[in-house]
Enzyme design. Structure first.
Site, PDB file in Angstrom:
ATOM      1  N   ASP A  48      -3.485   8.925   4.882  1.00  0.00           N
ATOM      2  CA  ASP A  48      -2.385   8.032   4.641  1.00  0.00           C
ATOM      3  C   ASP A  48      -1.673   7.515   6.182  1.00  0.00           C
ATOM      4  O   ASP A  48      -1.774   8.064   6.997  1.00  0.00           O
ATOM      5  CB  ASP A  48      -1.344   9.024   4.184  1.00  0.00           C
ATOM      6  N   ASN A  77       6.743  -1.761   6.786  1.00  0.00           N
ATOM      7  CA  ASN A  77       7.012  -2.892   5.970  1.00  0.00           C
ATOM      8  C   ASN A  77       8.459  -3.405   5.877  1.00  0.00           C
ATOM      9  O   ASN A  77       8.872  -4.527   6.187  1.00  0.00           O
ATOM     10  CB  ASN A  77       6.807  -2.422   4.414  1.00  0.00           C
ATOM     11  N   GLU A 120      -0.628   3.246   0.328  1.00  0.00           N
ATOM     12  CA  GLU A 120      -0.987   3.288   1.945  1.00  0.00           C
ATOM     13  C   GLU A 120      -1.985   4.470   1.850  1.00  0.00           C
ATOM     14  O   GLU A 120      -2.455   5.035   3.034  1.00  0.00           O
ATOM     15  CB  GLU A 120       0.154   3.343   2.822  1.00  0.00           C
TER      16      GLU A 120
END
Length: 329
Positions: free
Chosen positions: A203, A211, A247
């Site tokens: 992860d 982001n 992700e």
């Protein structure tokens, strides 16, 4: 008692016979023309067509079948069975086709199936066979007629579409659907003695913040970069990588030891931490947290394995991130 026909009667009878003869000639010409039409039609059709009797003897076939499939002239095929053509059809394959014919005779009607055929040009093609029985007046099967449709390109397109349905559109690696299909099958497979099956859930750390800071286009580029880094490290292992969440990735690979398994996942972690996540943004490094589960035995509970690897990944998160937590079961 009158035994001789009159002139008029003879004339009428002769005219009647002449009319019958003309009708017979017309019918004969029509039959000839219809036969010619059917012959030309069948030979013009690009799909292979054949007609066999109940004994498997070829009675008719078109040019596409004789030339494209067997590479022979018609007169080399007619009045023969596949068993009489060993140079073209191996006996084992001839037996398989004969068994399919017998199935059709036992249950008269139609039969449809796919088969890979090695054609006269040496190439293998996939054909859809459509076969139907020919019945006599008593309703008993006396032969069959078959047509072969080349579906090679269609099958390839279907395979390509199926392949695309298993790929993540953004990163190009396998998606969750592929993972759900492949992982249970992998667990069932026999592995060489002493081989470990390794499951690592990876992860990206603080990806939402990345982001929000750099924008979603940069986030997409970062996901591609992480996926590529994982793939490059798996090349020599014949392992697979799957994007199973936003992700989150999962990798499956085999190793001969726990130390090698850990070294590989650590190498992935290190490579990601030391390279830019986006070529357009300086100082855009990302890190990952990974939970690595090495399976030595025959554990096949998918949910249990996923749950344990996931737990290890969150343990890596809680202990500071940018880490790999490893366990062997």
């Amino acid at each position: 008692m009158k035994t001789e026909l009159s002139y008029q009667e003879l004339k009428e009878k002769l005219q009647h016979l002449e009319q019958k003869a003309r009708t017979a000639d017309i019918l004969s010409n029509q039959i000839f023309e219809e036969r010619q039409f059917l012959k030309i039609l069948i030979d013009t059709i690009p799909s292979p067509i054949f007609h066999k009797d109940r004994e498997g003897i070829y009675r008719h076939c078109n040019e596409a079948f004789s030339k494209d499939i067997l590479g022979l002239c018609k007169n080399q095929i007619l009045d023969k069975s596949l068993f009489d053509l060993p140079d073209k059809i191996p006996r084992k394959l001839a037996q398989l086709y004969r068994e399919k014919d017998l199935e059709l005779f036992e249950s008269p009607g139609t039969q449809v199936y796919k088969s890979t055929v090695k054609c006269s040009d040496g190439k293998e093609r996939i054909y859809q066979f459509y076969k139907s029985t020919i019945l006599n007046e008593a309703g008993k099967p006396v032969g069959l007629v078959g047509i072969m449709l080349d579906i090679t390109h269609l099958e390839k397109k279907n395979a390509d579409l199926e392949s695309l349905s298993y790929l993540d559109a953004l990163t190009g690696v396998f998606n969750r659907r592929k993972f759900d299909a492949a992982f249970p099958e992998l667990l069932k497979q026999d592995r060489p003695a002493g081989t470990l099956l390794n499951v690592a859930i990876i992860d990206i750390d603080h990806f939402k913040t990345f982001n929000d800071t750099h924008g979603h286009p940069a986030g997409d580029e970062a996901l591609k970069c992480v996926a590529l880094t994982i793939q490059q490290n798996l090349v020599k292992t014949d392992g697979s990588v799957f994007r199973i969440g936003g992700e989150e990735f999962c990798i499956l690979y085999l190793t001969s030891s726990e130390s090698i398994a850990l070294q590989l996942t650590e190498k992935i972690r290190g490579d990601i931490a030391t390279q830019p996540a986006s070529s357009a943004i300086s100082n855009s490094q990302l890190t990952i947290s990974a939970g690595l589960l090495s399976i030595r035995g025959r554990l096949i509970d998918v949910k249990q394995i996923h749950r344990e690897a996931d737990r290890l990944m969150y343990q890596a998160k809680r202990s500071g991130r940018n880490k790999v937590v490893h366990k062997t079961v």
